[in-house]
Design an enzyme around this catalytic site. Structure first.
Site, short mmCIF file in Angstrom:
data_model
loop_
_atom_site.label_atom_id
_atom_site.label_comp_id
_atom_site.label_asym_id
_atom_site.label_seq_id
_atom_site.Cartn_x
_atom_site.Cartn_y
_atom_site.Cartn_z
CG HIS A 18 -1.91 -1.12 1.14
ND1 HIS A 18 -2.12 -1.85 2.43
CD2 HIS A 18 -3.00 -1.28 0.34
CE1 HIS A 18 -2.92 -2.44 2.26
NE2 HIS A 18 -3.63 -2.33 1.03
CE LYS A 42 -12.05 -7.04 1.82
NZ LYS A 42 -10.96 -6.01 1.27
NE ARG A 91 -2.43 -7.76 -4.03
CZ ARG A 91 -3.06 -8.56 -3.58
NH1 ARG A 91 -2.27 -9.14 -2.44
NH2 ARG A 91 -4.42 -9.17 -3.44
CB SER A 129 -4.48 -6.50 4.21
OG SER A 129 -3.99 -5.34 4.04
#
Length: 152
Positions: A18, A42, A91, A129
């Site tokens: 990040h 989440k 990514r 994460s």
């Protein structure tokens, strides 16, 4: 017109990946707002307040970077803070497919808001994460994936 960009995410916790995206993106805008969004799908490991504090500490010397929490639709928050850009980090190709679907939906909801994709530096492409939280939950040392300011 001031170029304001929102970088939304859960940042639970913020990783070196990040930070890489933020450091490379900040020069593209007049102000970069890091928005810690509430994602109903989440369950966060760390409070919004803790995540805001970490990110503020990391970027305390850059007045162009602002950190806030928000809830609701990202495009609505963009309108609230007068942001015309949304930043997303990529990514892998699977990230792009997911992020493009969100960008397309956002464009239909708010055509004046542009989504910008930045690819992650190869050094950090495997860090997420989710994986970092797994390491932490299982008693591993996640320090190599986290900025020094994130004390876990």
């Amino acid at each position: 017109m001031e170029r304001i960009c929102l970088f939304p995410g859960t940042f639970d916790p913020i990783t070196k990946g990040h930070v890489d995206i933020i450091e490379r993106a900040v020069s593209l805008f007049d102000k970069l707002v890091i928005g810690i969004g509430t994602n109903s799908s989440k369950q966060p490991m760390y409070s919004v307040e803790q995540r805001v504090d970490w990110i503020k500490e990391i970027f305390k010397n850059d007045p162009r970077i602002v950190v806030t929490g928000y809830s609701g639709l990202t495009v609505d928050y963009c309108k609230q803070i007068n942001a015309h850009y949304v930043l997303r980090g990529i990514r892998y190709i699977s990230d792009f497919e997911y992020e493009k679907a969100i960008a397309d939906m956002n464009r239909m909801l708010a055509p004046q808001i542009e989504t910008i994709f930045l690819t992650c530096s190869p050094l950090y492409s495997t860090i997420s994460s989710t994986l970092v939280r797994d390491v932490i939950r299982n008693g591993g040392n996640a320090g190599m994936f986290l900025p020094d300011e994130v004390k876990i």
